[in-house]
Write a protein that holds these residues in place. Structure first.
Motif, PDB file in Angstrom:
ATOM      1  N   SER A 176      11.865   2.686   7.846  1.00  0.00           N
ATOM      2  CA  SER A 176      10.852   2.193   6.933  1.00  0.00           C
ATOM      3  C   SER A 176      10.051   1.126   7.654  1.00  0.00           C
ATOM      4  CB  SER A 176      11.520   1.621   5.682  1.00  0.00           C
ATOM      5  OG  SER A 176      10.535   1.186   4.799  1.00  0.00           O
TER       6      SER A 176
ATOM      7  N   LYS B 225       4.991  -1.366   1.839  1.00  0.00           N
ATOM      8  CA  LYS B 225       3.788  -1.061   1.042  1.00  0.00           C
ATOM      9  C   LYS B 225       3.461   0.416   1.200  1.00  0.00           C
ATOM     10  CE  LYS B 225       2.078  -5.590   2.441  1.00  0.00           C
ATOM     11  NZ  LYS B 225       1.146  -6.294   3.279  1.00  0.00           N
ATOM     12  N   SER B 226       3.308   1.118   0.077  1.00  0.00           N
ATOM     13  CA  SER B 226       3.155   2.569   0.201  1.00  0.00           C
ATOM     14  C   SER B 226       1.855   2.964   0.901  1.00  0.00           C
ATOM     15  CB  SER B 226       3.319   3.258  -1.151  1.00  0.00           C
ATOM     16  OG  SER B 226       2.279   2.894  -1.988  1.00  0.00           O
TER      17      SER B 226
ATOM     18  N   ARG C 216       3.159   8.991  -1.316  1.00  0.00           N
ATOM     19  CA  ARG C 216       3.436   8.097  -2.458  1.00  0.00           C
ATOM     20  C   ARG C 216       4.913   7.723  -2.500  1.00  0.00           C
ATOM     21  NH1 ARG C 216      -0.247   5.304  -3.517  1.00  0.00           N
ATOM     22  NH2 ARG C 216      -1.928   6.324  -2.443  1.00  0.00           N
TER      23      ARG C 216
ATOM     24  N   ASP D 265       8.201   5.075  -2.190  1.00  0.00           N
ATOM     25  CA  ASP D 265       8.691   3.707  -2.392  1.00  0.00           C
ATOM     26  C   ASP D 265      10.021   3.541  -1.656  1.00  0.00           C
ATOM     27  OD1 ASP D 265       9.745   1.336  -3.201  1.00  0.00           O
ATOM     28  OD2 ASP D 265       9.672   1.755  -5.346  1.00  0.00           O
TER      29      ASP D 265
ATOM     30  N   ALA E  24      13.032   2.057  -3.602  1.00  0.00           N
ATOM     31  CA  ALA E  24      13.650   3.005  -4.537  1.00  0.00           C
ATOM     32  C   ALA E  24      14.504   4.018  -3.778  1.00  0.00           C
ATOM     33  CB  ALA E  24      12.555   3.730  -5.331  1.00  0.00           C
TER      34      ALA E  24
END
Ligand code: SAM
Ligand code: SF4
Length: 327
Positions: free
Chosen positions: A122, A126-127, A139, A141, A144
């Motif tokens: 990651s 921020k998407s 899109r 996250d 999540a």
């Protein structure tokens, strides 16, 4: 049967298994925007064939496997492979490297099949920035996704962040902050000059000392720690004051791990590569499909495993320098 030792006496107990060369992302430091000349399906090992390779390596000392790619979660029915690997005697640890996009839907199924843990890449929280780095807008996250893995019981959760100056290095503190409340292990990786970043990378590489100094200045003195109990690879871990997780750095460009390298890699089309950066490889698919035992082929590959990788040797001034920094 004897342990898998390479020509420098390093014990090989860890296999990275690439299950596909494809990906739903196009991270600029990893893959061209147009993709790669993808492998023909017939060349890709089936899950049964991968499990057979692992079954034949286990008596020679293989204990830990990591499923990777490309992006492994885009290959259908990945839990079938996890189940086969879990059923292999002596395999103690099954990990998955993923960009996390499909974790919310797959984490429970993979955990139930016997997956132990994940490393999730990651590069941003921020998407819209993830979409820019990955050059695919899915899109997504990441919090999540990692939470889904945690809820499914996968542990430890490691987040890998490739730090790039001017691109995402302003998020180092946000990533570090995650470890104050979550038992996650955030690992900052030095950018390696491969792929489309090769020409630009010097400007974008952020040395790990700088990353740790920035975190220490913001949160207080970092406490060196042993890191997660399982799957300790080439990372040095630290804890923020009051933190529950850890921050770590992986420094392929300024330090070497070659001397303690215990990794070999199985490509999606069945070649055993003994160094991530070299061309040393042996075809296992042909003997596997012909029913010929793999052990002699594996031993030949290990006999040729290089002492240290050329990328690093070039960067820090040759093999003499490597031995001085611990290689
Ligand atoms: N798709 C999965 C993922 O992204 O985690 C697994 C495969 S990916 C090639 C494995 C790891 O290599 C990721 O953590 C990625 O960030 C890292 N990586 C790829 N290219 C890199 C580069 N040029 N420099 C540093 N790390 C890189
Ligand atoms: Fe490479 Fe992983 Fe990014 Fe895909 S998600 S392009 S395999 S680093």
């Amino acid at each position: 049967m004897s342990a898998l030792l390479d020509q420098f006496g390093r014990r090989i107990e860890y296999l990275r298994i690439s299950v596909t060369d494809r990906c739903n992302f196009r991270c600029s430091y990893c893959m061209p925007l147009e993709g790669l000349p993808w492998l023909p399906k017939a060349d890709i090992l089936t899950y049964e064939e991968i499990a057979e390779v692992v079954r034949q390596l286990a008596p020679m000392g293989l204990r830990r496997v990591r499923i990777t790619g490309g992006e492994p979660t885009i290959r259908p029915q990945l839990s079938t492979l996890v189940r086969l690997l879990r059923a292999t005697p002596d395999v103690e640890d099954i990990a998955l490297s993923t960009n996390g996009v499909r974790l919310p839907e797959l984490a429970s199924e993979l955990a139930e099949a016997g997956l132990d843990r994940i490393n999730m890449s990651s590069d941003s929280l921020k998407s819209d920035r993830i979409a820019a780095i990955a050059r695919r807008d899915l899109r997504f996250d990441p919090i999540a996704a990692a939470s889904a893995a945690q809820d499914a019981g996968l542990a430890p959760i490691k987040l890998n962040v490739v730090v790039m100056r001017g691109i995402n290095d302003d998020e180092v503190l946000d990533f570090a902050r995650l470890t104050l409340e979550r038992p996650w292990h955030v690992r900052f990786i030095e950018l390696m000059p491969v792929g489309e970043m090769a020409m630009l990378s010097d400007a974008h590489v952020v040395p790990s000392e700088e990353v740790l100094a920035r975190i220490g200045a913001a949160f207080g003195p970092l406490e060196p720690t042993a890191g997660p109990a399982r799957g300790n690879g080439p990372a040095a871990y630290h804890r923020l004051p009051g933190g529950v997780g850890t921050v770590g750095v992986i420094t392929p460009m300024t330090h070497t791990y070659c001397g303690s390298c215990n990794r070999v890699r199985l490509t999606a089309d069945g070649r055993l590569r003994t160094c991530l950066f070299g061309d040393h490889e042996v075809d296992l698919r042909t003997p596997l499909r012909a029913g010929i035992p793999l052990a002699p082929f594996v031993r030949r590959a290990l006999a040729e495993k290089p002492e240290a990788h050329a990328l690093l040797a070039r960067r820090v001034g040759g093999l003499r320098a490597l031995s001085q920094v611990g290689g």
